[in-house]
Design a protein around this motif. Structure first.
Motif, PDB file in Angstrom:
ATOM      1  N   PHE A 294       0.694  -1.337  -0.054  1.00 24.05           N
ATOM      2  CA  PHE A 294      -0.063  -0.250  -0.067  1.00 24.05           C
ATOM      3  C   PHE A 294       0.811   1.203   0.162  1.00 24.05           C
ATOM      4  O   PHE A 294       0.374   2.189   0.544  1.00 24.05           O
ATOM      5  CB  PHE A 294      -1.099  -0.101   1.154  1.00 24.05           C
ATOM      6  CG  PHE A 294      -2.068  -0.999   1.197  1.00 24.05           C
ATOM      7  CD1 PHE A 294      -3.144  -0.703   0.329  1.00 24.05           C
ATOM      8  CD2 PHE A 294      -1.731  -2.510   1.770  1.00 24.05           C
ATOM      9  CE1 PHE A 294      -3.915  -2.066   0.125  1.00 24.05           C
ATOM     10  CE2 PHE A 294      -2.792  -3.381   1.462  1.00 24.05           C
ATOM     11  CZ  PHE A 294      -3.854  -3.407   0.689  1.00 24.05           C
ATOM     12  N   ILE A 295       2.291   1.233  -0.575  1.00 28.10           N
ATOM     13  CA  ILE A 295       2.958   2.276  -0.605  1.00 28.10           C
ATOM     14  C   ILE A 295       2.583   3.043  -1.964  1.00 28.10           C
ATOM     15  O   ILE A 295       2.769   2.641  -3.096  1.00 28.10           O
ATOM     16  CB  ILE A 295       4.516   1.954  -0.378  1.00 28.10           C
ATOM     17  CG1 ILE A 295       4.721   1.373   0.989  1.00 28.10           C
ATOM     18  CG2 ILE A 295       5.343   3.357  -0.663  1.00 28.10           C
ATOM     19  CD1 ILE A 295       6.122   1.041   1.140  1.00 28.10           C
ATOM     20  N   GLU A 296       2.097   4.343  -1.755  1.00 28.69           N
ATOM     21  CA  GLU A 296       1.772   5.079  -3.038  1.00 28.69           C
ATOM     22  C   GLU A 296       2.033   6.495  -2.832  1.00 28.69           C
ATOM     23  O   GLU A 296       2.405   6.896  -1.587  1.00 28.69           O
ATOM     24  CB  GLU A 296       0.215   4.889  -3.202  1.00 28.69           C
ATOM     25  CG  GLU A 296       0.027   3.447  -3.886  1.00 28.69           C
ATOM     26  CD  GLU A 296      -1.612   3.215  -3.516  1.00 28.69           C
ATOM     27  OE1 GLU A 296      -2.412   3.847  -3.021  1.00 28.69           O
ATOM     28  OE2 GLU A 296      -1.988   1.964  -4.072  1.00 28.69           O
ATOM     29  N   GLY A 297       1.691   7.299  -3.743  1.00 27.54           N
ATOM     30  CA  GLY A 297       1.872   8.763  -3.761  1.00 27.54           C
ATOM     31  C   GLY A 297       3.253   9.489  -3.103  1.00 27.54           C
ATOM     32  O   GLY A 297       4.174   8.791  -3.551  1.00 27.54           O
ATOM     33  N   GLU A 298       3.089  10.260  -1.838  1.00 23.72           N
ATOM     34  CA  GLU A 298       4.225  10.712  -1.413  1.00 23.72           C
ATOM     35  C   GLU A 298       5.201   9.776  -0.956  1.00 23.72           C
ATOM     36  O   GLU A 298       6.410   9.788  -1.174  1.00 23.72           O
ATOM     37  CB  GLU A 298       3.887  11.607  -0.384  1.00 23.72           C
ATOM     38  CG  GLU A 298       3.687  13.019  -0.601  1.00 23.72           C
ATOM     39  CD  GLU A 298       3.135  13.625   0.887  1.00 23.72           C
ATOM     40  OE1 GLU A 298       3.856  13.429   1.857  1.00 23.72           O
ATOM     41  OE2 GLU A 298       2.387  14.675   0.667  1.00 23.72           O
ATOM     42  N   ASN A 299       4.732   8.570  -0.408  1.00 24.63           N
ATOM     43  CA  ASN A 299       5.426   7.538   0.320  1.00 24.63           C
ATOM     44  C   ASN A 299       6.257   6.814  -0.961  1.00 24.63           C
ATOM     45  O   ASN A 299       7.463   6.384  -0.984  1.00 24.63           O
ATOM     46  CB  ASN A 299       4.518   6.403   1.139  1.00 24.63           C
ATOM     47  CG  ASN A 299       4.218   7.116   2.218  1.00 24.63           C
ATOM     48  OD1 ASN A 299       5.050   8.109   2.892  1.00 24.63           O
ATOM     49  ND2 ASN A 299       3.241   6.508   3.047  1.00 24.63           N
ATOM     50  N   LEU A 300       5.569   6.608  -2.170  1.00 21.24           N
ATOM     51  CA  LEU A 300       6.180   6.052  -3.086  1.00 21.24           C
ATOM     52  C   LEU A 300       7.227   6.776  -3.684  1.00 21.24           C
ATOM     53  O   LEU A 300       8.494   6.396  -4.091  1.00 21.24           O
ATOM     54  CB  LEU A 300       5.268   5.530  -4.194  1.00 21.24           C
ATOM     55  CG  LEU A 300       5.867   4.749  -5.329  1.00 21.24           C
ATOM     56  CD1 LEU A 300       6.661   3.577  -5.027  1.00 21.24           C
ATOM     57  CD2 LEU A 300       4.807   4.451  -6.459  1.00 21.24           C
TER      58      LEU A 300
END
Ligand code: 6MZ
Length: 340
Positions: A225-231
C-alpha cells in the motif's frame, strides 16, 4: 530441470516457521507426538488452501501450528536445518532467514536464538553452497517489552556469532498495535549496527509508512500500500521492495497476480526482489515465485538473471560475500548464453 530451478537465487524475505514443507511438518510432528498423531494436529490448518478466503489477520493464526511443533531445541534445530536444505535444493545461494525468538515451556529466548544461529553457523561450515544470515524478528503482536528483549538479546549474542545477524525484521499481526511504540527498540538495534528490513505498507496506513521512513528503512517488506508521496520517497531513496506474490494473493492483500504492485515497481525500474515469505504456508518455492513473476509480466530469462544480480546488491551480505555471489551468477549467465 527447468531454468528457474537451475538459476542461482537470492532469498531476502523468508520467515522460518512459515517455511516448513510437508515433509518437515511430518518429521516434526513425529518428533513431538510420535507415530500416533493426536487429533487436532492437521497440516491443513497450517496451509492456506486454494480457494480459502482468509483475511490477513486470519492468516496469522496459521503460524500457531508451526510454533507448537518447534517449541523445543531439537525440533527447532531440525526445522532450521530442513528449511536451509530445502532452499539450497532450490538453488538458493544466499538466504536471509527471519525468526522471532520465543520463550516456550521448554526453552528460553536465548536458547531459541542460539539454536537457530548454531544451525546457521554449521550450515556454512558444511559448505552447502548457500550463505545464510539471520534477521531476528520483532513480532508486533507480542508488544514493546518483548521487542526490546529481542533487540537486547541480539546485541548480546552478536559478538558470539559474528557476521550472522545482519538486520532486524518487524513483522507479525499489526492490527491493534502502534508502530511508534516500537521505534525505541528499532532505534537501539540500528545504533548497534543492525539494518532494518521492516514489514512496511503491508496494510493500508499511510501515516505508519511515513513514520517508518522517518526512522529509516533499508528494505521494504511487501510495500503493498505504498503510494503517492511515500512511493516518491522510496523512489528518491531507492529503497528496495521485497515482493512476495503468492503470499499477497493468498492473504488477499492483492486481488490477483496481474494486479500485484510488483508490476508498477518493475515499470518504474524501482529496486525489487521477489521472495517467498512463507513457502510452507503458501505452498510455493522461490523458483515458482520467479516463474510466476516472469510469466505474469512477460519477463525474459535474462531479466530474471538480472533480478538475481540486483538482489545481491540489496542484500545485507558482506562485500566479500557479494563478490562471490556475483561470480556465481556470472558463471550461470555465461553458461546460459553459450547454450542459446
Ligand atoms: C507479517 C508475517 C507474515 O518468526 O515464528 N510473519 N508477518 N506478514 C506476513 N505476511 C503473510 N508471514 C509471517 O515465523 C512466523 C512468523 O512470521 C511472521 C509472523 O509473526 C509469524 O508468526 P517465525 O519463525
Amino acid at each position: 530441470m527447468d531454468f528457474y530451478h537451475l538459476l542461482p537465487k537470492i532469498e531476502l524475505h523468508a520467515h522460518l516457521n512459515g517455511s516448513l514443507s510437508n515433509s518437515t511438518l511430518a518429521e516434526l510432528r513425529e518428533l513431538k507426538y510420535g507415530k500416533e498423531v493426536p487429533s487436532g494436529t492437521d497440516d491443513c490448518f497450517y496451509k492456506i488452501l486454494n480457494g480459502e478466503s482468509l483475511t490477513l489477520e486470519e492468516c496469522f493464526k496459521k503460524f500457531q501450528y508451526a510454533h507448537d511443533l518447534t517449541d523445543r531445541r531439537e525440533a527447532l534445530a531440525r526445522a532450521t536445518e530442513r528449511v536451509i536444505e530445502e532452499f539450497a535444493k532450490d538453488s538458493v545461494i544466499y538466504l536471509e532467514l527471519r525468526t522471532t525468538p520465543k520463550c516456550t515451556a521448554q526453552m528460553t529466548k536465548r536458547e531459541y536464538l542460539t539454536t537457530v544461529l548454531d544451525v546457521i553457523r554449521k550450515s556454512s561450515e558444511n559448505q552447502r553452497g548457500i550463505v545464510v544470515k539471520l534477521l531476528p524478528s520483532i513480532d508486533r503482536s507480542k508488544g514493546v517489552q518483548e521487542a526490546m528483549e529481542n533487540v537486547n538479546l541480539a546485541i548480546e549474542l552478536s559478538s558470539s556469532f559474528p557476521g550472522l545477524m545482519v538486520a532486524f525484521d518487524l513483522s507479525g499481526n499489526p492490527f491493534g498495535t502502534t508502530f511508534s511504540d516500537f521505534v525505541p527498540a528499532l532505534q537501539r538495534a540500528r545504533e548497534h549496527g543492525f539494518r532494518l528490513a521492516l514489514h512496511c505498507g503491508e496494510f493500508e496506513d499511510e501515516q505508519e509508512v511515513k513514520e517508518m521512513f522517518a526512522l529509516g528503512v533499508d528494505r521494504i517488506g511487501h510495500g503493498t500500500f505504498i503510494e503517492g508521496e511515500n512511493l516518491a520517497f522510496a523512489q528518491e531513496h531507492k529503497i528496495p521492495f521485497e515482493c512476495c506474490l503468492t503470499s499477497n494473493v493468498k492473504c488477499k492483500t492483492v486481488p490477483s497476480y496481474e494486479d500485484h504492485h510488483v508490476a508498477k515497481l518493475l515499470k518504474l525500474k524501482h529496486p525489487v526482489c521477489v521472495c517467498t515469505d512463507d513457502f510452507g504456508v503458501f505452498e510455493t518455492s522461490l523458483s515458482q515465485e520467479l516463474k510466476i513473476c516472469a510469466s505474469t509480466f512477460s519477463l525474459t530469462n535474462t531479466d530474471m538473471v538480472e533480478m538475481q544480480r540486483n538482489a545481491i546488491e540489496y542484500s545485507f551480505a558482506s562485500e566479500q560475500e557479494k563478490k562471490e555471489l556475483r561470480a556465481k551468477i556470472e558463471q550461470f549467465s555465461e553458461t546460459l548464453s553459450k547454450e542459446l
